[in-house]
Design a protein around this motif. Structure first.
Motif, PDB file in Angstrom:
ATOM      1  N   GLU A 110       0.833  -1.204   0.000  1.00  0.00           N
ATOM      2  CA  GLU A 110       0.000   0.000   0.000  1.00  0.00           C
ATOM      3  C   GLU A 110       0.867   1.253   0.000  1.00  0.00           C
ATOM      4  OE1 GLU A 110      -3.346   2.268   2.800  1.00  0.00           O
ATOM      5  OE2 GLU A 110      -2.706   0.220   3.292  1.00  0.00           O
ATOM      6  N   ASN A 111       1.873   1.280   0.861  1.00  0.00           N
ATOM      7  CA  ASN A 111       2.690   2.483   1.010  1.00  0.00           C
ATOM      8  C   ASN A 111       3.471   2.829  -0.253  1.00  0.00           C
ATOM      9  OD1 ASN A 111       1.767   2.577   3.601  1.00  0.00           O
ATOM     10  ND2 ASN A 111       3.706   2.073   4.585  1.00  0.00           N
ATOM     11  N   MET A 112       3.821   1.822  -1.051  1.00  0.00           N
ATOM     12  CA  MET A 112       4.593   2.057  -2.270  1.00  0.00           C
ATOM     13  C   MET A 112       3.713   2.233  -3.504  1.00  0.00           C
ATOM     14  SD  MET A 112       7.439   2.268  -0.843  1.00  0.00           S
ATOM     15  CE  MET A 112       8.346   2.660  -2.327  1.00  0.00           C
ATOM     16  N   GLY A 113       2.418   2.377  -3.297  1.00  0.00           N
ATOM     17  CA  GLY A 113       1.522   2.716  -4.392  1.00  0.00           C
ATOM     18  C   GLY A 113       1.008   1.553  -5.205  1.00  0.00           C
ATOM     19  N   MET A 114       1.338   0.327  -4.804  1.00  0.00           N
ATOM     20  CA  MET A 114       0.892  -0.836  -5.578  1.00  0.00           C
ATOM     21  C   MET A 114      -0.617  -1.029  -5.467  1.00  0.00           C
ATOM     22  SD  MET A 114       3.639  -2.029  -7.048  1.00  0.00           S
ATOM     23  CE  MET A 114       3.384  -3.759  -7.493  1.00  0.00           C
ATOM     24  N   VAL A 115      -1.152  -0.876  -4.273  1.00  0.00           N
ATOM     25  CA  VAL A 115      -2.601  -1.019  -4.093  1.00  0.00           C
ATOM     26  C   VAL A 115      -3.330   0.038  -4.920  1.00  0.00           C
ATOM     27  CG1 VAL A 115      -4.502  -0.920  -2.440  1.00  0.00           C
ATOM     28  CG2 VAL A 115      -2.369  -2.088  -1.817  1.00  0.00           C
ATOM     29  N   GLY A 116      -2.823   1.257  -4.886  1.00  0.00           N
ATOM     30  CA  GLY A 116      -3.442   2.324  -5.663  1.00  0.00           C
ATOM     31  C   GLY A 116      -3.424   2.060  -7.155  1.00  0.00           C
ATOM     32  N   SER A 117      -2.369   1.400  -7.635  1.00  0.00           N
ATOM     33  CA  SER A 117      -2.250   1.155  -9.074  1.00  0.00           C
ATOM     34  C   SER A 117      -3.264   0.140  -9.582  1.00  0.00           C
ATOM     35  CB  SER A 117      -0.831   0.683  -9.417  1.00  0.00           C
ATOM     36  OG  SER A 117      -0.610  -0.639  -8.955  1.00  0.00           O
ATOM     37  N   TRP A 142       7.095  -1.622 -11.231  1.00  0.00           N
ATOM     38  CA  TRP A 142       6.250  -2.694 -10.708  1.00  0.00           C
ATOM     39  C   TRP A 142       4.789  -2.269 -10.636  1.00  0.00           C
ATOM     40  CZ3 TRP A 142      10.348  -3.345  -6.351  1.00  0.00           C
ATOM     41  CH2 TRP A 142      11.443  -4.047  -6.858  1.00  0.00           C
ATOM     42  N   ARG A 143       4.556  -0.977 -10.371  1.00  0.00           N
ATOM     43  CA  ARG A 143       3.167  -0.492 -10.387  1.00  0.00           C
ATOM     44  C   ARG A 143       2.560  -0.649 -11.775  1.00  0.00           C
ATOM     45  NH1 ARG A 143       5.310   3.462  -6.630  1.00  0.00           N
ATOM     46  NH2 ARG A 143       5.740   4.957  -8.297  1.00  0.00           N
ATOM     47  N   LYS A 144       3.317  -0.333 -12.798  1.00  0.00           N
ATOM     48  CA  LYS A 144       2.823  -0.487 -14.172  1.00  0.00           C
ATOM     49  C   LYS A 144       2.627  -1.969 -14.518  1.00  0.00           C
ATOM     50  CE  LYS A 144       5.122   3.709 -15.880  1.00  0.00           C
ATOM     51  NZ  LYS A 144       6.137   4.247 -16.830  1.00  0.00           N
ATOM     52  N   GLN A 145       3.586  -2.791 -14.097  1.00  0.00           N
ATOM     53  CA  GLN A 145       3.530  -4.205 -14.469  1.00  0.00           C
ATOM     54  C   GLN A 145       2.351  -4.920 -13.822  1.00  0.00           C
ATOM     55  OE1 GLN A 145       7.489  -5.353 -13.317  1.00  0.00           O
ATOM     56  NE2 GLN A 145       8.421  -4.473 -15.154  1.00  0.00           N
ATOM     57  N   ILE A 146       2.114  -4.692 -12.537  1.00  0.00           N
ATOM     58  CA  ILE A 146       1.030  -5.426 -11.881  1.00  0.00           C
ATOM     59  C   ILE A 146      -0.325  -5.033 -12.463  1.00  0.00           C
ATOM     60  CG2 ILE A 146       0.740  -3.823  -9.934  1.00  0.00           C
ATOM     61  CD1 ILE A 146       0.402  -7.694  -9.940  1.00  0.00           C
ATOM     62  N   ALA A 147      -0.493  -3.748 -12.791  1.00  0.00           N
ATOM     63  CA  ALA A 147      -1.756  -3.330 -13.408  1.00  0.00           C
ATOM     64  C   ALA A 147      -1.921  -3.969 -14.780  1.00  0.00           C
ATOM     65  CB  ALA A 147      -1.803  -1.809 -13.512  1.00  0.00           C
ATOM     66  N   TYR A 148      -0.832  -4.050 -15.535  1.00  0.00           N
ATOM     67  CA  TYR A 148      -0.879  -4.645 -16.878  1.00  0.00           C
ATOM     68  C   TYR A 148      -1.230  -6.121 -16.812  1.00  0.00           C
ATOM     69  CZ  TYR A 148       0.903  -6.399 -21.351  1.00  0.00           C
ATOM     70  OH  TYR A 148       1.050  -7.027 -22.562  1.00  0.00           O
ATOM     71  N   PHE A 149      -0.539  -6.869 -15.964  1.00  0.00           N
ATOM     72  CA  PHE A 149      -0.753  -8.318 -15.939  1.00  0.00           C
ATOM     73  C   PHE A 149      -2.062  -8.711 -15.283  1.00  0.00           C
ATOM     74  CE2 PHE A 149       3.948  -8.183 -16.449  1.00  0.00           C
ATOM     75  CZ  PHE A 149       3.996  -8.839 -17.684  1.00  0.00           C
ATOM     76  N   LEU A 150      -2.491  -7.990 -14.258  1.00  0.00           N
ATOM     77  CA  LEU A 150      -3.802  -8.282 -13.697  1.00  0.00           C
ATOM     78  C   LEU A 150      -4.894  -8.016 -14.730  1.00  0.00           C
ATOM     79  CD1 LEU A 150      -3.714  -7.099  -9.978  1.00  0.00           C
ATOM     80  CD2 LEU A 150      -4.058  -9.426 -10.832  1.00  0.00           C
ATOM     81  N   GLY A 151      -4.666  -7.023 -15.569  1.00  0.00           N
ATOM     82  CA  GLY A 151      -5.612  -6.775 -16.656  1.00  0.00           C
ATOM     83  C   GLY A 151      -5.743  -7.968 -17.579  1.00  0.00           C
TER      84      GLY A 151
END
Length: 243
Positions: A43-50, A230-239
């Motif tokens: 959460e603190n590193m913006g992953m949850v937000g992404s 990693w924020r970009k990657q997790i959003a891409y792959f979860l998509g």
């Protein structure tokens, strides 16, 4: 977004352990922190937000667990046998305590994490494909010798995917399970990714030799070992997985 902080006594570790969940509907995603990290780092590193859109729309819910890497993988001066035994206790804390508390109707989970979290996600996935149906490992490392050097015993071997996958018999029933799962390993080719790039290429080769379908995705030379990517990657792959 609905969140829930959990603190429970862990019989496996003999102490209180913490984790946090985000969302209450959708596919369960188990998140492992990066090296020496905590459950709140995602959460603190913006992953949850992404990936908030996926959570708020009910497509996924996150379970962010805590780590004890400082006692195990990062404890370079510690006794190696104790370190790997302690890791195994933590493994059972997650498998036998956290997952049953969060699992719904026998569901299977996505395992994910960045860097050391990518290692943990891969290790849990390949050890327990009955529990995990999808792996999204970002900048992961897949061999225990990086942390244990020349020391190896049965527990180190069993927590080193590149080793146990390489020597897994071709008729092992796990291979058929892997072939029915979704395996995604992503790594950049920029700053601080060299060791992770090499490890990912080795895993890519092993899975190819075992005829296990997977997606090894190598991002560009500008893609570094850091949270913005990693924020970009997790959003891409979860998509691709739930989108």
């Amino acid at each position: 977004m609905l969140t829930n902080y959990v603190k429970r006594y862990s019989p496996a570790l003999g102490r209180d352990m913490e984790y946090k969940t985000y969302g209450d509907k959708g596919k369960a995603v188990l998140v492992f922190p990066s090296q020496n990290g905590r459950f709140f780092d995602y959460e603190n590193m913006g992953m949850v937000g992404s990936i908030a859109d996926y959570i708020e729309s009910g497509k996924i819910r996150l379970i962010c667990v805590d780590s004890i890497d400082g006692e195990t993988w990062s404890n370079a001066e510690g006794d190696p046998r104790w370190r790997i035994e302690q890791h195994e206790r933590w493994f059972h804390h997650v498998i036998d305590e956290v997952i049953p508390e969060q699992r719904r109707d026998g569901e299977t989970f996505i395992a994910t994490g960045c860097s050391m979290g990518g290692y943990h996600a891969g290790n849990f996935f390949f050890r327990r494909p009955d529990i995990f149906d999808t792996l999204i490992s970002l900048s992961g490392l897949y061999h225990a010798s990086f942390f244990f050097g020349d020391y190896c015993d049965e527990l180190v071997y069993n927590n080193s995917p590149l080793d146990f996958l390489t020597w897994m018999p071709d008729d092992h029933y796990y291979l058929d399970i892997y072939r029915s799962r979704r395996i995604i390993c992503c790594v950049g080719q920029g700053d601080w990714e060299a060791d992770l790039l090499d490890s990912t290429r080795r895993l890519d080769a092993v899975l190819s030799r075992k005829n296990v379908p997977h997606w090894a995705d190598y991002w560009g030379w500008d893609v570094s070992h850091d949270w913005p990517w990693w924020r970009k990657q997790i959003a891409y792959f979860l998509g691709k997985v739930v989108g």
